[in-house]
Structures are given as structure tokens and as C-alpha cells.
Design a protein around this motif. Structure first.
Motif, mmCIF file in Angstrom:
data_model
loop_
_atom_site.group_PDB
_atom_site.id
_atom_site.type_symbol
_atom_site.label_atom_id
_atom_site.label_comp_id
_atom_site.label_asym_id
_atom_site.label_seq_id
_atom_site.Cartn_x
_atom_site.Cartn_y
_atom_site.Cartn_z
ATOM 1 N N ASP A 85 -4.461 0.827 7.461
ATOM 2 C CA ASP A 85 -3.554 1.626 8.055
ATOM 3 C C ASP A 85 -3.569 2.718 9.090
ATOM 4 N N HIS B 208 -6.662 4.269 -0.568
ATOM 5 C CA HIS B 208 -6.115 3.799 1.212
ATOM 6 C C HIS B 208 -5.434 4.110 1.620
ATOM 7 N N THR B 209 -5.740 5.727 1.250
ATOM 8 C CA THR B 209 -5.984 7.601 1.470
ATOM 9 C C THR B 209 -6.928 7.857 1.350
ATOM 10 N N HIS C 284 0.570 -1.302 -0.409
ATOM 11 C CA HIS C 284 -0.258 0.242 0.319
ATOM 12 C C HIS C 284 0.708 1.314 -0.061
ATOM 13 N N ASP C 285 1.969 1.207 0.692
ATOM 14 C CA ASP C 285 2.599 2.866 1.082
ATOM 15 C C ASP C 285 4.218 1.983 -0.117
ATOM 16 N N LYS D 234 5.378 5.791 -1.788
ATOM 17 C CA LYS D 234 5.479 6.306 -0.577
ATOM 18 C C LYS D 234 7.336 7.319 -0.491
ATOM 19 N N HIS E 131 0.776 8.803 -3.956
ATOM 20 C CA HIS E 131 1.618 7.426 -3.731
ATOM 21 C C HIS E 131 0.228 6.315 -3.846
#
Ligand SMILES: [Fe+2]
Ligand SMILES: [Fe+2]
Length: 186
Positions: free
Chosen positions: A126, A108-109, A50-51, A54, A83
Motif C-alpha cells: 500500500d 493496512h493503515t 484493502h480499500d 474507503k 475504512h
């Protein structure tokens, strides 16, 4: 790609604190997947990745997005959010992940209206992995095993309140995600 191969690449792509957060997220995603009858291996892969973008230079992320003709609004292009979108591209192209896994990374953000179960699990993992430490986190963490919708709404409320207090912008996708979860309860 095997999970072991994924973890090795992920580990090299980020600092140790972020990797620790990633592992916490994998653990939480697995537990939530078990609770809500979701494919555990998909949840773990999405959490590991997921990151992934980043720590990639911002300009590279922007280039990656524009070269593929992905349209992002001004907020989605911001450093904190982009990201998620570039990470979804990497998950698809470099790791060969399915659209299901890529969607969980992409949202996810900001979250979005009408999230899939995997998207919900990754968003909550998260926010509430063991390393997270903000007021109300344990309540959301517990709620995530009892009532996914209530946990999401509390998570959105906490995030939105935090952004308001900091005078930051709020992506409309999160407002729509919150509205859609509330509507689904009635
Ligand atoms: Fe992230
Ligand atoms: Fe994260």
C-alpha cells in the motif's frame, strides 16, 4: 469468490484513481509475496480488497462497526483509518475471506505489533506501489525485497514524520509496530 468476481465488485465500489492505486498495490503485493514465499493468491485478494470500504459513507462504516460490537479507539474511528476496520468486515461477510486476509486489511493503515507476513506485505504494498510518489519511496520499495524489517521501519519512520509535520495524531499501534520490528532485529 474468484479473483475476477472480486475485481469486478471492487472496480464498481471506487473511483478510477483509487482503483489504479488498488491495481498497483496488487502488483506490488504479488511481487513481495513471491519474494518472501507467501501465497500469491492470498496476497492479491487482500490487496484487491484493502480499500474496499474507503468510499463508503462514513456513517455507514461507523454503523457497521458498532452493530458488530467492534471496539475502536478514537483514532481508529477517524475518517482516514476506519475504512481498514470496516473493509475487514466486508471482506469477511461479503467476500467470505479468511481471517488471514481480513487481518491484512484491518491493519493496512495503522499496522500493529507482531504483524503476520501477509499483514507486512500488504502494509508495504500500500505504501510503495508504483503510483506512490513521495521522498524516499523508491528506497523503501527496494528495501522491501532485501530486508522486510528494515523496509517496515523506514516506512513507519516516513509515515510518522509526515504525520508529525502535519500536526496530526499518530495511532499507538504504529508506534508499537515500529518498536516491535526494531526489537525483532536484535
Ligand atoms: Fe487504505
Ligand atoms: Fe490503499
Amino acid at each position: 469468490m474468484t479473483e475476477k468476481e472480486i475485481t469486478e465488485i471492487v472496480k464498481k465500489s471506487m473511483g478510477s484513481r483509487r482503483y489504479q492505486h488498488t491495481e498497483g498495490c496488487v502488483d506490488m503485493a504479488e511481487r513481495l509475496a513471491r519474494r518472501w514465499d507467501m501465497d500469491v493468491s492470498l496476497a492479491r485478494r487482500a490487496a484487491y480488497l484493502h480499500d474496499i470500504a474507503k468510499e463508503m459513507p462514513y456513517d455507514e462504516q461507523l454503523k457497521m462497526i458498532s452493530e458488530r460490537g467492534i471496539m475502536l479507539n478514537e483514532m481508529q474511528r477517524s475518517k482516514k483509518i476506519i475504512h481498514a476496520f470496516s473493509g475487514a468486515v466486508i471482506a469477511k461477510e461479503r467476500f467470505g475471506e479468511s481471517e488471514e486476509v481480513c487481518g491484512a486489511i484491518r491493519w493496512h493503515t495503522t499496522a500493529r505489533s507482531g504483524m503476520t507476513l501477509l499483514e507486512k506485505i500488504i502494509w508495504l504494498a500500500d505504501l510503495t506501489e508504483e503510483g506512490r510518489n513521495f521522498d524516499g519511496v523508491s528506497e523503501i520499495r527496494e528495501l522491501a525485497f532485501i530486508d522486510l524489517s528494515k523496509a517496515l521501519i523506514k516506512g513507519f519512520d516516513t509515515t510518522i514524520r509526515f504525520l508529525l509535520e502535519k500536526g496530526e495524531r499518530i495511532d499507538t499501534n504504529m508506534i508499537e509496530a515500529r518498536n516491535s520490528e526494531i526489537s525483532a532485529m536484535f
